[in-house]
Design a protein around this motif. Structure first.
Motif, PDB file in Angstrom:
ATOM      1  N   ARG A 206       0.835  -1.212   0.000  1.00 54.15           N
ATOM      2  CA  ARG A 206       0.000   0.000   0.000  1.00 54.15           C
ATOM      3  C   ARG A 206       0.872   1.265   0.000  1.00 54.15           C
ATOM      4  O   ARG A 206       0.635   2.199  -0.748  1.00 54.15           O
ATOM      5  CB  ARG A 206      -0.854   0.055   1.273  1.00 54.15           C
ATOM      6  N   ARG A 207       1.878   1.261   0.871  1.00 50.02           N
ATOM      7  CA  ARG A 207       2.726   2.453   0.997  1.00 50.02           C
ATOM      8  C   ARG A 207       3.513   2.686  -0.284  1.00 50.02           C
ATOM      9  O   ARG A 207       3.655   3.812  -0.754  1.00 50.02           O
ATOM     10  CB  ARG A 207       3.666   2.301   2.191  1.00 50.02           C
TER      11      ARG A 207
ATOM     12  N   ARG B  22       1.239   4.071  -2.830  1.00 48.36           N
ATOM     13  CA  ARG B  22       0.874   5.466  -2.515  1.00 48.36           C
ATOM     14  C   ARG B  22       2.000   6.420  -2.936  1.00 48.36           C
ATOM     15  O   ARG B  22       1.767   7.570  -3.297  1.00 48.36           O
ATOM     16  CB  ARG B  22       0.598   5.603  -1.015  1.00 48.36           C
ATOM     17  N   LYS B  23       3.229   5.892  -2.899  1.00 47.78           N
ATOM     18  CA  LYS B  23       4.367   6.740  -3.279  1.00 47.78           C
ATOM     19  C   LYS B  23       4.656   6.659  -4.775  1.00 47.78           C
ATOM     20  O   LYS B  23       5.722   7.067  -5.231  1.00 47.78           O
ATOM     21  CB  LYS B  23       5.594   6.357  -2.464  1.00 47.78           C
TER      22      LYS B  23
END
Lengths: 526, 217
Positions: free
Chosen positions: A343-344, A347-348
């Motif tokens: 997810r992270r 997101r980046k």
């Protein structure tokens, strides 16, 4: 103690082009420049590119050596030339294939041998794995005996085989993981013989089946652990060898050295992380079992301590470089952290549109093998096979009235069916790949719960120096997995599975070369 | 050492416009299993009537109770992500100006927030807050019990503030406090220099009655 022991010492290293070998080498050169000499045994790539030229390229372009290149700039050739020696060799040949002249010239100069080379695929051709993993270890032991120096053999904790519970830092020669006595030489001969019969001569797949069956019969889950296990027994049987075995667990992305997240090639977590990035969201694992991961830089530090102890004649026996007894990471936690890392990362800015869609709405989760339900790979494969057959049976000329079929609708339907069949075929292939991967990893992620004991290595690392502290007990797995491991795998490992190229650094111009610096010059230049 | 002046900032209102309930709902909607997302969201939604009923502390407890059973890993990682994705770039200019002013005046900055620590800590680090008073989840075996550890930040009373000031050697008679809602009246009443920042209707009325300055109206 570490600095004092290793200052001025001469170490011979195999496997310097591999993941662990490179990190160990760069770390020692950078953090222990007092080291006397490190002789690398490297296989020449071709007649035109000898071992030295091959390794000069590695130093010039591998990200592992970035810091050394930055620190020494134009003087790197001189700095390394004074500390490195690269010999043409082949671990598949007696005395590691370095030739009698080289053996003669090394006699009396070398203080220890680190044998790091090996095949790490789980299911390689068993004959090839025998040559590299087993005979390579035998040849390293022979050289160690010839030079009368300690041998540090890098193995794997998973030679413990198909067992659960505490795995001690110990080896009982002649006893297989299933507890039965066995003769290692007879086992090697039997494997070779079996691979020379029938289909096995021609077909690698048959040889792999034979190797896997023999491995399992003795209690090893795959050919990799089988051949690494046989290598340990071979070493213990070689007379007059002062041996020490270093067994890393699952070696993963660097915590801090050479830089955060460094990884190379396919390690265990890479394929699992890749699985989680596919539409396959249910990983058959035992959530409470431990996934024994250790960052590569911790392995390099531990290996340095073990080598120093071996030189002091204080080592011997088995050391396990692992985390499960002091800082266990469970599979359940690992799967969840992988999803959070995904997810992270997305997101980046990472990931494809489909990956974005999956990761936003469906988190991966562990599931017991018998509870996979509708999403099990078996059922998905049945479904795709049925869909493929169904699509294959549809023909526009038979399914549509002749007038409609001739009006252009038939051609459009055929195009659509061809495209759909191709997509279903791709999905089926990917599912088969996942099925194979899960089968390979099942012993480690589902069937067995290894608690690898590390008391001996922890005792050895107590007296440390800056840059070589053994920090495994203090690893914050949450931070490591989400901010170090997952981005590291995405950059350095998963592209390999996708068949993409791993980035390397641009070669310097003019070509980087190691300078020939003699010891006297090095002393004079101090 | 003599007591120092402090600047108390209620985060919700003066610095960020999103309610802590939104964060609780977002975390609930991102739990690992899809089925549990609906249950958790329902639990968070139940806190709304409690808030409307006026019991801010109970409503806060109820909202975070919806996260019961989620892992600490998930809450911490998603909390950090929530801050970066939704809060970091939407901090109120007026609040940041007041924070900068408090730092210039050498006041110790105390952030008071109904958000969980994992969400709001990056803000405290960013603005250089000396103290962060926020809600902290209780965890057992790596999973949230749903209960908040004391003190629960909802409607904080003046007694709590006096104890906090005494514990950290802060001089309330030289301190400032910034709030935005009626739950902050006790906080603002306990300091020498209260200030309503972008206040809601009830705090605006209280500020008018008590002659407190109002900024960012």
């Amino acid at each position: 103690m570490l600095r004092k022991t290793l200052a001025g010492r001469h170490i011979l290293l195999t496997g310097a082009t591999g993941f662990v070998g490179k990190v160990w080498l760069a770390m020692v050169l950078e953090r222990l420049p007092e080291i006397g000499k490190i002789t690398l045994i490297v296989r020449p790539r071709s007649r035109r590119e000898n071992a030295r030229m091959r390794y000069e390229k590695v130093i010039d372009t591998s990200p592992v050596f970035r810091q050394l290149r930055k620190d020494h700039g134009a003087n790197l050739g001189r700095f390394l030339g004074a500390r490195l020696e690269v010999l043409d060799g082949d671990i598949e040949k007696p005395l590691l294939g370095i030739g009698t002249d080289a053996v003669f010239s090394l006699a009396g100069r070398v203080d220890a041998i680190i044998h790091c080379a090996g095949i790490t695929d789980f299911q390689p051709d068993p004959l090839r794995a025998l040559k590299v993993n087993v005979f390579g270890a035998r040849h390293a032991a022979q050289l160690s005996r010839r030079l009368s120096v300690p041998l540090i053999h890098v193995s794997t904790c998973f030679v413990a085989g198909m067992v659960s519970g505490d795995v001690p830092e110990a080896l009982v020669p002649g006893i297989a993981p299933n507890g039965q006595p066995f003769d290692v030489n007879a086992e090697i001969r039997a494997l070779q013989q079996a691979c020379k019969e029938g289909d096995a001569v021609e077909k690698v797949g048959t040889r792999i089946d034979i190797g896997s069956a023999r491995a399992k019969a003795l209690g090893w889950p795959n050919i990799y652990t089988y051949t690494k296990g046989l290598a340990e027994h071979i070493i213990t049987q070689t007379k007059d060898v002062n041996w020490t075995i270093a067994r890393p667990a699952i070696v993963e992305c660097a915590h801090e050295y050479p830089f955060v997240g460094w990884n190379e090639g396919l390690n265990t977590a890479g394929p699992l992380a890749w699985l989680i990035t596919t539409s396959f969201r249910r990983l058959p694992t035992a959530p409470d079992n431990v996934f024994d991961v250790i960052p590569v830089d911790e392995v390099a530090k531990g290996l340095t301590h073990i080598t120093a102890a071996a030189i002091r004649n204080e080592a011997g026996g088995v050391y396990q470089l692992a985390s499960s007894d002091v800082n266990p990471l469970t599979f359940g936690r690992c799967v969840e952290l992988t999803g959070l890392g995904m997810r992270r990362w997305i997101r980046k800015g990472g990931g494809t549109p489909s990956e974005r869609m999956w990761s936003q709405h469906l988190d991966p989760g562990p599931v017991a093998q018998h509870q996979q339900g509708l999403c099990s790979v078996d059922r998905l494969l049945d479904f795709t096979a049925g869909l493929r057959d169904g699509l294959g049976s549809v023909k526009s000329d038979k399914s549509l009235p002749a007038k409609v079929a001739d009006s252009g609708v038939g051609a459009a339907l055929d195009d659509w069916l061809a495209s759909a069949r191709s997509k279903v075929y791709d999905s089926e292939q990917q599912l088969k790949r996942i099925e194979n991967m899960l089968e390979l990893f099942k012993p480690f992620i589902h069937d067995h719960n290894y608690i690898l004991q590390t008391g001996r290595v922890r005792a050895l690392c107590e007296d440390s120096m800056p840059g070589f502290e053994w920090n495994v007990a203090y690893i914050d797995w949450r931070h490591y997995w989400v901010n170090v491991e997952f981005p590291g795998l995405q950059k350095w490992s998963i592209p390999v599975i996708r068949g993409e190229k791993i980035p390397s650094d641009s070669p310097s111009s003019p070509r980087f070369e190691l300078e020939d610096v003699h010891l006297q010059e090095r002393v004079a230049s101090k | 050492m003599s007591a120092r002046p402090a600047a108390f900032f209620r985060v919700e209102g003066p610095i960020i416009s999103r309610s802590a309930k939104v964060a609780a709902a977002w975390l609930a909607a991102n739990s690992q299993e899809i089925s549990s997302r609906f249950v958790r969201l329902g639990a968070v939604a139940l806190s709304a009537p409690l808030a409307l009923g006026g019991d801010r502390t109970l409503a806060t407890c109820a909202a975070w109770m919806g996260l019961r059973g989620m892992t600490e890993d998930r809450l911490v990682i998603l909390g950090e992500d929530y801050y970066e994705a939704y809060l970091e770039d939407n901090l109120a200019a007026v609040g940041l100006d007041l924070l900068a002013r408090a730092k210039r005046e050498k006041q110790e900055i105390v952030l008071v927030s109904e958000h969980l620590e994992c969400i709001i800590k990056p803000l405290a680090d960013k603005v250089g807050a000396k103290h962060l008073v926020c809600n902290r989840m209780e965890y057992r075996n790596g999973r949230a019990t749903g209960r908040l550890l004391d003190p629960v930040v909802g409607r904080l009373g003046g007694t709590w503030l006096k104890n906090f000031a005494a514990q950290h050697k802060l001089d309330l008679s030289k301190s400032t406090a910034y709030g935005a809602g009626d739950a902050d009246v006790a906080l603002l009443s306990a300091v020498a220099f209260p200030c309503a920042v972008q206040p809601d209707r009830s705090l605006r009325a209280a500020a008018r009655d008590l002659d407190w300055p109002v900024v960012g109206a």
